[in-house]
Write an enzyme that holds these catalytic residues in place. Structure first.
Site, PDB file in Angstrom:
ATOM      1  N   HIS A 109      28.978  -8.650 -24.682  1.00 24.19           N
ATOM      2  CA  HIS A 109      28.576  -7.285 -23.497  1.00 24.19           C
ATOM      3  C   HIS A 109      27.155  -7.368 -23.716  1.00 24.19           C
ATOM      4  O   HIS A 109      26.520  -6.630 -23.263  1.00 24.19           O
ATOM      5  CB  HIS A 109      29.381  -6.493 -23.722  1.00 24.19           C
ATOM      6  CG  HIS A 109      30.952  -7.422 -22.974  1.00 24.19           C
ATOM      7  ND1 HIS A 109      31.953  -6.218 -23.741  1.00 24.19           N
ATOM      8  CD2 HIS A 109      31.141  -7.649 -22.134  1.00 24.19           C
ATOM      9  CE1 HIS A 109      32.946  -6.460 -22.567  1.00 24.19           C
ATOM     10  NE2 HIS A 109      32.467  -7.628 -21.929  1.00 24.19           N
ATOM     11  N   CYS A 117      13.933  -9.460 -19.188  1.00 21.49           N
ATOM     12  CA  CYS A 117      13.503  -9.240 -18.088  1.00 21.49           C
ATOM     13  C   CYS A 117      13.352  -9.936 -16.735  1.00 21.49           C
ATOM     14  O   CYS A 117      14.236 -11.676 -16.845  1.00 21.49           O
ATOM     15  CB  CYS A 117      11.972 -10.292 -18.447  1.00 21.49           C
ATOM     16  SG  CYS A 117      10.244 -10.698 -17.248  1.00 21.49           S
TER      17      CYS A 117
END
Ligand code: BV8
Length: 236
Positions: A109, A117
């Protein structure tokens, strides 16, 4: 306790509870008005980027005030001292397994200490707050960074590698997870379907999937995990 070759350990928020990190039940403490599923989503980020960044900035800062507990250290000891291959698949986004010394850790996760980005897609190490003007270390784009965390509705990381690990393991241990979130909650039944591995649940209380496990031990991870590891290492 028989000799195992390939040990896969799934961990959840419960293993970090005794280190002082909230589990998701009380993560509500940060968002008393919302459920985590409502704020840890791409829609929440689109709707309120500052609010979501603040939620993760707070949790990233809090990491510097907590330390691994005896359960994290026991798993690091298992990896170091056992001649079995030990892999931790963690649902947690904290860095406590690594800080305890575990090296073979898979964050399905994502990780609080990484930023991703939106421009170039690269995930970079990130220790501080993500600000609206923060620039991507890889491509330089400013104001395009999000937490490198998998939100509800997003696909977890490294699922192919996880599939291979679950297919090859002969011991599957689940520690500190409620078994509420998929696909992690389905791993034990995936392992059981192959009919090879011994499956163990170590948790404070029975999880939603407790009936899938061959064996279960209940209590605080800081107590029961070191005892379990001692048994694995000494065979008794
Ligand atoms: C996906 C990062 C598609 C963010 C997290 C309806 C039915 C079934 C599934 C769904 C559904 N609707 C939607 C879904 C899918 C959804 C889901 O499962 N929702 C749930 C709520 C129903 N899942 C997703 O969206 C996932 N993606 O499905 O993509 C796909 C999938 C596969 C292939 C192709 C496509 C993405 C989910 C990831 C979300 N991100 N974390 C963040 O951290 O902010 S989830 C987050 O909550 C955690 O990472 C963890 O995974 C999850 C549950 O938390 P736990 O770790 O279990 O913690 P919890 O508080 O719940 O329980 C703590 C446990 O510890 C308790 O049992 C407690 O007793 C115990 N404990 C407490 N103290 C101690 C202790 N144990 C020992 N010692 C102690 N001291």
């Amino acid at each position: 306790m028989r000799k195992f070759e390939e040990i896969v350990i799934l961990t959840g928020a419960g293993i970090s509870a005794e280190s002082g990190l909230s589990t998701f039940r009380d993560a509500g403490g940060l968002w008393e008005k919302h459920r985590i599923e409502d704020v840890a989503t791409p829609e929440a980020f689109a709707r309120d980027p500052e609010g979501v960044q603040k939620f993760y900035n707070l949790r990233r800062r809090h990491l510097d005030e907590v330390a691994p507990n005896a359960a994290h250290r026991a798993l690091a000891r298992l990896e170091a001292e056992s001649d079995s291959r030990v892999t931790i698949i963690t649902q947690n986004v904290d860095d406590l397994h690594e800080r305890a010394g575990s090296r073979n850790v898979l964050h399905m996760h994502g990780e609080l200490k990484k930023a991703r980005c939106l421009e170039c897609g690269r995930a970079s190490r990130w220790e501080d707050d993500i600000e609206p003007t923060s620039a991507c270390p890889a491509c330089g784009a400013a104001g395009r960074l999000r937490p490198h965390v998998v939100w509800f509705g997003e696909i977890p990381l490294e699922l192919d590698r996880i599939d291979r690990l679950l297919g090859a393991c002969d011991l599957f241990v689940s520690i500190g997870t409620s078994g509420a979130v998929y696909p992690a909650a389905g791993f034990v039944s995936q392992v059981r379907a192959l009919g090879r591995a011994h499956t163990v649940e170590l948790n404070l209380e029975p999880s939603a999937g407790s009936h899938f496990f061959h064996e279960a031990r209940y209590g605080p991870a800081g107590t029961i995990v070191p005892l379990f590891v001692e048994e694995l290492l000494t065979g008794r």
